[in-house]
Design an enzyme around this catalytic site. Structure first.
Site, PDB file in Angstrom:
ATOM      1  N   HIS A 244       6.987 -36.276 -42.521  1.00  0.00           N
ATOM      2  CA  HIS A 244       6.650 -36.493 -41.095  1.00  0.00           C
ATOM      3  C   HIS A 244       5.528 -37.527 -40.953  1.00  0.00           C
ATOM      4  CE1 HIS A 244       8.922 -32.753 -40.218  1.00  0.00           C
ATOM      5  NE2 HIS A 244       8.373 -32.372 -41.359  1.00  0.00           N
TER       6      HIS A 244
ATOM      7  N   SER B 155      -4.099 -65.843 -39.829  1.00  0.00           N
ATOM      8  CA  SER B 155      -3.893 -65.979 -38.398  1.00  0.00           C
ATOM      9  C   SER B 155      -4.590 -67.241 -37.921  1.00  0.00           C
ATOM     10  CB  SER B 155      -4.474 -64.758 -37.684  1.00  0.00           C
ATOM     11  OG  SER B 155      -4.779 -65.075 -36.340  1.00  0.00           O
TER      12      SER B 155
ATOM     13  N   LYS C  25      -7.675 -62.107 -40.825  1.00  0.00           N
ATOM     14  CA  LYS C  25      -6.336 -61.557 -41.050  1.00  0.00           C
ATOM     15  C   LYS C  25      -5.687 -61.981 -42.357  1.00  0.00           C
ATOM     16  CE  LYS C  25      -4.015 -59.468 -38.404  1.00  0.00           C
ATOM     17  NZ  LYS C  25      -3.429 -59.649 -37.118  1.00  0.00           N
TER      18      LYS C  25
ATOM     19  N   GLU D 258       7.549 -58.264 -43.225  1.00  0.00           N
ATOM     20  CA  GLU D 258       7.997 -58.075 -41.837  1.00  0.00           C
ATOM     21  C   GLU D 258       9.338 -58.761 -41.604  1.00  0.00           C
ATOM     22  OE1 GLU D 258       4.614 -58.916 -39.024  1.00  0.00           O
ATOM     23  OE2 GLU D 258       3.549 -58.942 -40.929  1.00  0.00           O
TER      24      GLU D 258
END
Ligand code: ARG
Length: 471
Positions: A169, A290, A296, A303
């Site tokens: 979960h 970034s 970043k 992704e």
């Protein structure tokens, strides 16, 4: 727009390959919807292999005289060389890869070139070429999946004893070995490889010689061509041979399952890279920054693997829809079987390369993993097992007692191993000092030595087995 700017050599004139009963050529709009050479040129070399086997068989069967066969083979060899060098002049006006090659053959060798299509149709021709392509795609998929398994196994070899929080979960459940986690993906990819091999075995029958749909009156030998092209046998039924695209669906399904597994792993890498997890990092070569936020480090490649899964699944649905209402035998709808399938191959190939690089490049922060594994009362089940084992409590009661102890720790704001024995005994007076032996994440992990469990002892065996089974 592509179809307006393409070369239109025979635009407006009758088709050289079937123009007999046609007074005029196709309209621009028909040509635009019909043309497939922009994508089916991918099949050029497979088409030539099919033609070569067909021509040789026609010669051996005495259907074509030997000099014609020799001329055809020489012409095909020249075309093959051009295709390989990327200099073959594919023309939209000639519709598809098959007619491009046949037309070119006629230009190159003259009359003999017109005889190649004896006892053959584009229907069995395309089905054969596409099977050859798909067979290679499945073999390639198997190899690339194996390379990713090798990267996972190598990474797992470094982390048999690295403990991390196992989740259910998406909540802390029980500590597990990081190697055990990686080996779970090795199993998934193993099933993907099984699927690829099963699909390859199933598709390995040759449609050539089914002709348009009904077979041919020519005395062909389908076993010869099947053998020459590396098929196990000719397809048994001519109608099925030209209209079956199960092999494409099998491939796209196998690809979808593999893509699904890559996407799940990509998702985990993305989560592990989040600084709040801080479990892994990837080097500069596999991450992006970034343009605005200087701190970043983004897992773009992971992704994109996750994102690209959608297009592969889309191709699976597309193939199902394409076939579901097609009466026998061939219909031009079937030309729509290729573009997405080629895209699937390209996508999966790229994603497998990206995942293999990422898995190989993972730098694991063992301390962060171990620290997280100690949070969230991850060893509560171990305490319950202790109570059941040492104090002979029925497991349900042990669960209940443990729940009260967890509540106590929660109130005190500490973990289970931090509670003093005296506190534990306020809940269950019979708890002994040996309870602390089961409360650390490492002890918990090591205790799960059941078959297929996460104890390092078992994981070491599993690792050796995985090498034996898969590499
Ligand atoms: N380009 C066609 C395809 O991919 C080849 C077969 C055409 N057959 C026909 N009867 N028009 O399906």
């Amino acid at each position: 727009m592509k179809h307006k700017t393409s070369k239109e050599k025979s635009a407006g004139s009758r088709n050289r390959l079937w123009g007999g009963r046609f007074a005029a050529g196709p309209s621009a709009i028909l040509r635009a919807i019909n043309v497939s050479v922009g994508f089916d040129r991918t099949l050029a070399l497979h088409d030539i292999r099919g033609s070569r086997a067909h021509a040789r068989m026609l010669g051996r069967q005495g259907i074509l005289p030997a000099p014609d066969v020799d001329r055809i083979l020489a012409g095909l060899a020249a075309i093959e060389a051009q295709v390989k060098k990327n200099t073959f002049p594919f023309e939209d006006a000639l519709e598809d890869v098959h007619m491009n090659i046949e037309s070119r053959l006629f230009d190159a060798i003259g009359e003999a070139g017109k005889k190649l299509h004896t006892a053959r149709s584009r229907n069995d021709q395309v089905a054969t070429g596409f099977r050859l392509w798909t067979r290679e795609a499945l073999e390639h998929l198997d190899e690339k999946l194996k390379a990713l398994q090798a990267a996972l196994i190598a990474q797992a070899g470094q982390h048999v004893d690295t403990v991390m929080p196992g989740l259910t979960h998406f909540q802390t459940a029980q500590p597990v070995s990081f190697a055990h986690h990686l080996l779970a993906y090795v199993e998934m990819l193993g099933r993907d490889r099984d699927r690829a091999r099963a699909a390859r075995a199933r598709l390995n029958e040759c449609p050539l010689g089914a002709a348009a749909l009904a077979g041919t009156p020519w005395p062909i030998d389908r076993r010869q061509t099947a053998r020459e092209l590396g098929f196990d046998a000719p397809c048994a039924n001519s109608l099925d041979a030209v209209s079956d695209r199960d092999f494409v669906l099998d491939y796209v399904h196998a690809a979808s399952m593999a893509m699904l597994h890559l996407s799940r792993l990509a998702e985990e890498i993305i989560l592990w890279m989040n600084p709040q997890f801080g479990f892994v990092t990837l080097g500069d070569d596999l991450t992006t920054g970034s343009s605005i936020m200087p701190q970043k480090r983004n897992p773009d490649a992971a992704e994109l693997v996750r994102g690209k899964a959608g297009r592969v699944f889309g191709a699976l649905v597309q193939m199902l829809c394409l076939l579901k209402a097609l009466p026998l035998a061939y219909a031009k709808d079937l030309q729509e079987d290729k573009e997405q399938t080629f895209m699937v191959e390209e996508t999966l190939d790229l994603c497998l390369s990206a995942m293999t690089a990422m898995v190989g490049g993972l730098r694991v922060n063992k301390e962060a993993m171990e620290e997280a594994a100690g949070k969230g009362f991850a060893t509560a089940t171990d305490l319950a097992d202790y109570l059941a084992r040492e104090l002979n409590l029925p497991f349900r009661d042990a669960h209940h007692v443990t729940g009260r102890i967890v509540k106590l720790a929660e109130e005190k704001g500490c973990g289970l191993p931090d509670l003093p024995l005296s506190s534990l005994r306020t809940v269950e007076p019979r708890i002994g000092p040996n309870v602390f032996e089961v409360l650390s994440p490492k002890a918990s992990m090591s205790s799960r030595a059941s078959l297929g469990g996460t104890a390092p002892l078992r994981v070491k065996e599993a690792l050796a087995e995985a090498k034996r089974r898969f590499l």
